[in-house]
Design a protein around this motif. Structure first.
Motif, short mmCIF file in Angstrom:
data_model
loop_
_atom_site.label_atom_id
_atom_site.label_comp_id
_atom_site.label_asym_id
_atom_site.label_seq_id
_atom_site.Cartn_x
_atom_site.Cartn_y
_atom_site.Cartn_z
N ARG A 417 0.83 -1.21 0.00
CA ARG A 417 0.00 0.00 0.00
C ARG A 417 0.87 1.26 0.00
O ARG A 417 0.58 2.23 -0.70
CB ARG A 417 -0.92 0.00 1.22
N THR A 418 1.95 1.21 0.79
CA THR A 418 2.85 2.37 0.82
C THR A 418 3.51 2.59 -0.53
O THR A 418 3.60 3.72 -1.03
CB THR A 418 3.94 2.15 1.90
N LYS A 421 0.97 3.91 -3.07
CA LYS A 421 0.65 5.32 -2.83
C LYS A 421 1.71 6.22 -3.46
O LYS A 421 1.40 7.24 -4.11
CB LYS A 421 0.54 5.58 -1.34
N GLN A 425 1.65 8.73 -7.36
CA GLN A 425 2.02 10.14 -7.40
C GLN A 425 3.07 10.43 -8.46
O GLN A 425 3.46 11.58 -8.66
CB GLN A 425 2.53 10.57 -6.02
N ASP A 431 -5.32 7.51 -12.05
CA ASP A 431 -6.26 6.63 -11.35
C ASP A 431 -7.54 6.56 -12.16
O ASP A 431 -8.24 7.57 -12.36
CB ASP A 431 -6.54 7.18 -9.94
#
Length: 499
Positions: A417-418, A421, A425, A431
């Protein structure tokens, strides 16, 4: 009341011991294979019965992925063959009879002093071990013990087919008695409660003053009895403890209703007068003492009705109407990442007046089923629960193993998840919604973590959070809730009892 958490992590685990009957090949993580019968699963370890009759124990996680899946799919089904030791002590429902009175079992009344030290004393009777935060002595403990052992005998002799036995891992039922209410509340007991049976801890807790014992020492430095031992709350909570094996499979209105039923039976000199069980519904005479959990309440509890009470399924403080006990009928969707979905309910805490009406209504509804049709439906209902409770131990063992595997995967999911994320970016990453995204060919998205293991399948597609509704059709028969309401009102009217 009973503190009754409905989560996969805290429900009591029972011993699972059975064999599937047919040998099959088993493969470990290194690829080594043997022929063996499935001998059961306990504490995440699988027992294999070898052709020579000897057994071997291996961790579930040490088997191949295919074998782990086979165990999850078949362990619960095989549990149907488990024999409960209590089966030999049970008689068929049509041969059971309601006792007219129940006397204290003198054989189990002797008190043994195990330990008497400052801050902790331990006493034992035939079926109970008492831990007290102050010295009470043999004579006073014998007075206390009468209510405990009498309730054991009462539940044993009721025609519900219950054979009380200590919780798993215990030789005796456990009770903790506190010299002060502050000590009692420090044990995480509900602030409004007079006593509590906590299934997670497998222990009954109560402060001295609610027992009828002084909460301060007398002139001779000893605690003393302030009159008759108050058995009302004792009987209520010990009824829960005697029925602990059945509690996960019952709606809370019936759990509390039967406990209120027993606690409202007339009790004097170590004798319960069961034949006068309707006395609690007679009009109160001036100065008469209210019995049961809410004996000190000054307002009049209200009858809430069958339809309303049917919705108190998993918690007496929050109405939770359940329409189906089948897991396939659940509307909740799995959360992101590995894990199992649980119900989550929030509601303002009920007032004492609201709780009083719910407990009173639970008592009324339980009383109806104790007596309607000679109590036959209730006896058959408990027989169904007796068989139901045999089906679940293997599932809970699988859940334990599944949760352990999930815990091992959690760091990988957190890291993914990190990384995702940060990746989202990056310039050019878009997305697209619904978990889809686009990115330039010059970028490489983070590698996904391993798939989460398949969640174990509960017995007969039964929702673990809704199993308490599974057998209620036995109590209803072909009737609707409206029909039961009408029959209940007729019963009380004919008996001269007030709702």
């Amino acid at each position: 009341m009973i503190v009754r958490p409905f989560t996969l992590a805290v429900l009591s685990l029972l011993v699972c011991s059975f064999a599937s009957g047919e040998p099959r090949p088993w493969t470990n993580a290194q690829g080594k294979q043997i022929q063996a019968e499935f001998g059961g699963i306990k504490d995440g370890n699988v027992t294999l019965i070898l052709p020579n009759g000897q057994s071997a124990t291996v961790p579930l996680t040490g088997l191949s992925a295919e074998d782990q899946t086979w165990v999850r799919l078949n362990a619960s089904k095989a549990m149907a063959s488990v024999v409960d030791p209590a089966d030999a002590s049970r008689v068929s429902w049509d041969k059971r009879r309601m006792p007219t009175e129940v006397k204290e079992p003198m054989l189990y009344m002797n008190i043994k002093v195990v330990k008497e030290e400052l801050g902790e004393c331990i006493y034992e009777s035939g079926h109970f071990q008492f831990k007290t935060s102050a010295k009470l002595g043999v004579i006073l403990m014998k007075d206390v013990c009468r209510a405990f052992e009498s309730t054991y005998e009462l539940v044993r002799l009721m025609p519900w087919g219950i054979v009380p036995k200590p919780e798993e891992g215990r030789k005796k039922f456990q009770a903790e008695l506190f010299a002060t209410r502050e000590q009692y509340l420090a044990s995480d007991a509900p602030s409004w409660s007079a006593g509590v049976y906590v299934r997670k801890d497998k222990v009954f807790r109560m402060p001295f003053n609610e027992l009828g014992i002084s909460n301060t020492v007398g002139a001779n430095g000893a605690y003393y009895r302030k009159g008759e031992i108050n058995n009302d709350t004792i009987t209520h909570e010990i009824t829960h403890q005697m029925m602990h094996e059945y509690l996960p499979y019952m709606p809370v209105w019936l759990i509390e209703g039967l406990a209120e039923y027993t606690s409202n039976l007339a009790y004097k000199g170590g004798v319960f007068s069961v034949s006068g069980d309707g006395g609690a519904f007679l009009a109160k005479q001036p100065g008469s003492r209210n019995r049961g959990l809410f004996g000190a309440v000054r307002y009049q509890p209200q009858w809430l009705g069958v339809k309303e009470m049917w919705g108190y399924t998993t918690d007496i403080s929050t109405r939770n109407e359940i329409k189906s006990h089948l897991l396939s009928d659940r509307k909740e969707k799995p959360a992101d990442g590995p894990g199992m979905v649980r119900f989550n309910f929030t509601a303002p805490p009920p007032t004492m007046e609201m709780l009083s009406s719910r407990y009173r209504s639970s008592h009324i509804l339980a009383y109806f089923f104790v007596h309607e049709n000679g109590g036959k439906r209730l006896m058959q209902y408990f027989d169904a629960l007796h068989e139901e409770k045999k089906k679940w131990p293997a599932f809970w063992e699988q859940v334990d193993a599944h949760n352990a595997e999930i815990d091992k995967l959690k760091p990988a999911y957190d890291a993914y998840r990190t990384a995702m994320k940060a990746f989202m970016q990056q310039p050019g990453v878009q997305d697209l919604g619904n978990g889809r995204f686009s990115y330039p060919k010059t970028l490489t998205p983070p590698a996904p973590p391993p798939d989460a293991p398949k969640a174990p399948e509960p017995p007969e597609n039964t929702d673990p959070d809704a199993v308490c509704m599974k057998h209620l059709r036995i109590l209803l028969g072909e009737r609707t809730l409206e029909t039961v309401e009408a029959e209940l009102r007729t019963m009380f009217q004919k008996s001269g009892y007030s709702l």
